[in-house]
Design an enzyme around this catalytic site. Structure first.
Site, mmCIF file in Angstrom:
data_model
loop_
_atom_site.group_PDB
_atom_site.id
_atom_site.type_symbol
_atom_site.label_atom_id
_atom_site.label_comp_id
_atom_site.label_asym_id
_atom_site.label_seq_id
_atom_site.Cartn_x
_atom_site.Cartn_y
_atom_site.Cartn_z
ATOM 1 C CD GLU A 201 -3.226 -0.883 1.967
ATOM 2 O OE1 GLU A 201 -3.273 0.115 2.714
ATOM 3 O OE2 GLU A 201 -4.154 -1.708 1.882
ATOM 4 C CD GLU A 389 -3.600 -5.819 3.656
ATOM 5 O OE1 GLU A 389 -4.435 -4.964 4.026
ATOM 6 O OE2 GLU A 389 -2.376 -5.668 3.788
HETATM 7 C C1 GBH Z 1 -4.596 -1.980 5.134
HETATM 8 O O1 GBH Z 1 -4.846 -0.623 5.104
HETATM 9 C C2 GBH Z 1 -3.216 -2.234 5.665
HETATM 10 O O2 GBH Z 1 -2.411 -2.845 4.695
HETATM 11 C C3 GBH Z 1 -3.216 -3.031 6.913
HETATM 12 O O3 GBH Z 1 -1.973 -2.900 7.523
HETATM 13 C C4 GBH Z 1 -4.368 -2.581 7.786
HETATM 14 O O4 GBH Z 1 -4.328 -3.187 9.041
HETATM 15 C C5 GBH Z 1 -5.638 -2.988 7.103
HETATM 16 O O5 GBH Z 1 -5.666 -2.572 5.779
HETATM 17 C C6 GBH Z 1 -6.911 -2.510 7.788
HETATM 18 O O6 GBH Z 1 -6.955 -1.126 7.852
HETATM 19 O O7 GBH Z 1 -8.665 6.847 9.665
HETATM 20 O O8 GBH Z 1 -10.544 7.289 8.246
HETATM 21 O O9 GBH Z 1 -8.503 8.382 7.849
HETATM 22 C C7 GBH Z 1 -6.047 -0.263 4.472
HETATM 23 C C8 GBH Z 1 -5.973 1.182 4.141
HETATM 24 C C9 GBH Z 1 -5.310 2.945 5.539
HETATM 25 C C10 GBH Z 1 -7.599 2.458 5.158
HETATM 26 C C11 GBH Z 1 -5.707 3.783 6.739
HETATM 27 C C12 GBH Z 1 -7.977 3.290 6.330
HETATM 28 C C13 GBH Z 1 -7.404 5.216 7.632
HETATM 29 C C14 GBH Z 1 -8.640 5.939 7.224
HETATM 30 N N1 GBH Z 1 -6.283 1.922 5.317
HETATM 31 N N2 GBH Z 1 -7.029 4.336 6.523
HETATM 32 S S1 GBH Z 1 -9.114 7.189 8.319
#
Ligand code: GBH
Length: 483
Positions: A201, A389
Site C-alpha cells: 500500500e 488483503e
Molecule cells: C490496510 O490498510 C493495511 O495494509 C493493513 O496494515 C491494515 O491493518 C488494514 O488494511 C486494515 O486497515 O482513519 O478514516 O482516515 C487499508 C488502508 C489505511 C484504510 C488507513 C484506512 C485510515 C482511514 N487503510 N485508513 S481514516
C-alpha cells in the site's frame, strides 16, 4: 411504471435542465438465462490470510532489531488511540509455532507475512543482522512444514528510523537502500520462499504518513514534495524488483500489494463501466498506472502543474520493470459515474447513510471485488492477480459460551467472496485470496480498538479464539466454494 409516465404523473418533464437517465432506454434488464451453478472456485485456488510485522510481532527490542518509525510514532504522546504501541502486539515473534498450527487446522493454503526491515538491517543499511534473518527463515520453514505456502512482503511500513532521519521516502539514498535490503532479504529467503511483494500500500504510507500526518512519520509535506515522494517510492519499488531478480533463486515471483483505488461503476451499464475504466487509470496515476505503463497520465501532470514531479525516462523504465503478479488490497468501493468531461468520469461520494463496518472509512462495496481485478487485468493485461488483503473490523465480543459471533464479518466476507467468485468464474485471473487478518492486531493509529482478525485475541492473556468468521472461512476453504 414507465419512466415517462412516472414523470407525467409527477408533473416533471424531460425537458432541458432535467436529469439525464442513468440507464439508457435501450438497456432493459434481461432475466438470467439459467440459474447459476454452485460458487465453486477453480481447483488449487490459494486461500490464505495476511498479517504484517509491526502489527503482530511485538518483541521490538529482541533479536537485534533496530528502531522503526512506528516505534517512534506510537511512543509519541497523542498519536495513537489510547497511546497503543506495537511493543507486544500478538507476540507473534514468540507464538508463531502455535499460530501456524491454528492456520493448519483452519486449512489455510497460504500465509502472507512481512519482514521488518529493522530486523534485517537495524541501521537501515550496512551489516545484516543474522538473528533477524534466522527468525524469518524459521518462520518460513515452520509454514512449509505445515503445508502452508509463504508469501513475503518486504515493506509493510516499518521503515528504519535512521533512514527517516535521512529524509525517509523523500530521499534517493533511501530508495537505493530499500533495493539493497529487498535484494538481500529475498536472496537469503528464496531457497524456501517463492513469492515476494516489494511494498504494501504505497498510497497509504505516502499519503497518511507524509501528507495527513496521522501515521508514521507524521509529516505534512505539502503537494509538491508529495508528488516527488510518490515518484521516489515507485522508483524504489522498480529498483527493488530488479534487485530481487538479481539476488533470488530462479523461478521466484515478484509483485506488490497495492491498494488500487477501486473504481466501481455506480450501476452496471456500459457507459458507467467505461467511466470506471477511465477512473481506474486516473485515480491510480501515481502508483499502479505509472508502474504498468511507465508514464504519468497527461491529466495527472496537468493537474499538478508546477508541483509535478521531476523525472527521467530512465527512471520511468525502472518503474515499469515487469512484474510476475499484481496483489490488490481491497476493502471499499470508489463509485464513479459517466461524465462528459476531460477524464470521462466523476466520483460519486457515499451518502451519509451509507453502511460501513466498525471503522467509519470501511464502507461496504462487495462488487468492487468483481470490478477491480477485472479492470486491472483488462486495462493492463495482467495475467496473475491475488487479492492480497480483504476483510473488515467488527465490534467483537466473547459471548457467554466463549464464542465470538461476528455475524457482520461473515456477512461482509460472504458478499465480497461472492463477487470475487463472479469474476473468477468469468475468467478474471485471480489465483488466490488473503483474508485480512488472521489475528486481531495493532491497527496502526487505531491501536487495538479496531479488530480485523478472524481469530479473536485477548491482548491481556494472548489467548486466541477463532471467531464465527474463522469457521465460515474454514468451510469456504474445505468446500472451495462460497455459500
Ligand atoms: C490496510 O490498510 C493495511 O495494509 C493493513 O496494515 C491494515 O491493518 C488494514 O488494511 C486494515 O486497515 O482513519 O478514516 O482516515 C487499508 C488502508 C489505511 C484504510 C488507513 C484506512 C485510515 C482511514 N487503510 N485508513 S481514516
Amino acid at each position: 411504471m414507465d419512466r415517462r409516465k412516472f414523470l407525467q404523473t409527477t408533473g416533471l418533464t424531460l425537458g432541458a435542465g432535467s436529469l439525464p437517465s442513468l440507464v439508457p432506454s435501450v438497456l432493459r434488464a434481461e432475466p438470467p438465462a439459467s440459474t447459476p451453478a454452485a460458487a465453486k472456485f477453480p481447483a488449487g485456488f490459494l486461500w490464505g490470510s495476511a498479517t504484517a510485522s509491526y502489527q503482530v510481532e511485538g518483541a521490538v527490542k529482541e533479536g537485534g532489531r533496530g528502531v522503526s518509525i512506528w516505534d517512534t510514532f506510537s511512543h509519541t504522546a497523542g498519536k495513537t488511540a489510547n497511546g497503543d504501541t506495537g511493543d507486544v502486539a500478538d507476540d507473534f515473534y514468540h507464538r508463531y509455532p502455535q499460530d501456524i498450527e491454528m492456520m493448519k487446522q483452519m486449512g489455510l493454503k497460504t500465509f502472507r507475512f512481512s519482514v521488518a526491515w529493522p530486523r534485517i538491517f537495524p541501521n537501515g543499511t550496512g551489516q545484516p543482522n543474522q538473528q533477524g534473518v534466522d527468525f524469518y527463515k524459521k518462520l518460513v520453514d515452520a509454514l512449509l512444514a505445515a503445508g502452508i505456502e509463504p508469501y513475503c512482503t518486504l515493506f509493510h511500513w516499518d521503515l528504519p528510523q535512521v533512514l527517516q532521519d535521512q529524509g525517509g521516502w523523500e530521499s534517493r539514498d533511501v530508495a537505493k537502500a530499500f533495493a539493497d535490503y529487498a535484494g538481500y532479504t529475498a536472496g537469503v529467503l528464496s531457497d524456501r520462499c517463492k513469492h515476494f511483494m516489494t511494498m504494501n500500500e504505497m498510497r497509504s504510507f505516502c499519503e497518511i504518513g507524509y501528507a495527513d500526518g496521522r501515521h508514521a512519520p507524521g509529516l505534512q509535506i505539502g503537494r509538491k514534495r508529495m508528488a516527488q515522494l510518490n515518484h521516489n517510492v515507485v522508483y524504489a519499488h522498480g529498483l527493488s524488483v530488479r534487485a530481487i531478480r538479481a539476488h533470488a533463486k530462479p523461478g521466484v515471483k515478484v509483485g506488490l500489494a497495492d491498494n488500487v483505488e477501486a473504481a466501481t461503476p455506480v450501476i452496471e451499464t456500459p457507459e458507467h463501466i467505461e467511466a470506471a475504466r477511465h477512473a481506474m487509470r486516473e485515480l491510480n496515476a501515481m502508483y499502479q498506472t505509472v508502474i504498468q505503463e511507465g508514464r504519468y497520465t497527461p491529466h495527472y501532470l496537468k493537474t499538478l502543474g508546477d508541483d509535478a514531479p521531476h523525472f527521467t525516462q530512465e527512471e520511468l523504465d525502472v518503474i515499469k520493470t515487469p512484474l510476475d503478479f499484481v496483489g490488490i488490497n481491497l476493502y471499499t468501493a470508489h463509485y464513479v459515474r459517466a461524465a462528459d468531461n476531460e477524464v470521462g468520469y466523476v466520483s460519486v461520494p457515499a451518502p451519509e447513510s451509507y453502511p460501513h463496518m466498525y471503522s467509519p472509512w470501511l464502507t461496504i462495496g462487495p462488487e468492487a471485488l468483481y470490478w477491480t481485478p477485472k479492470l486491472v487485468s483488462e486495462i493492463w493485461n495482467v495475467k496473475t492477480l491475488y487479492i492480497t488483503e480483504n476483510g473488515c473490523s467488527s465490534a467483537d465480543k466473547i459471548a457467554e459460551d466463549g464464542h465470538v459471533y461476528d455475524t457482520d464479518r461473515v456477512m461482509y466476507l460472504r458478499n465480497y467472496l461472492t463477487q470475487l467468485h463472479r469474476g473468477v468464474s468469468e475468467g478474471v485471473p485471480v489465483k488466490g485470496y488473503f483474508c485480512w487478518s488472521l489475528l486481531d492486531n495493532y491497527e496502526w493509529a487505531d491501536g487495538y480498538d479496531k479488530r480485523f482478525g478472524i481469530v479473536y485475541v485477548d491482548f491481556a492473556t494472548q489467548k486466541r479464539t477463532p471467531k464465527l468468521s474463522a469457521h465460515f472461512y474454514e468451510k469456504v476453504i474445505a468446500d472451495n466454494e462460497v455459500k
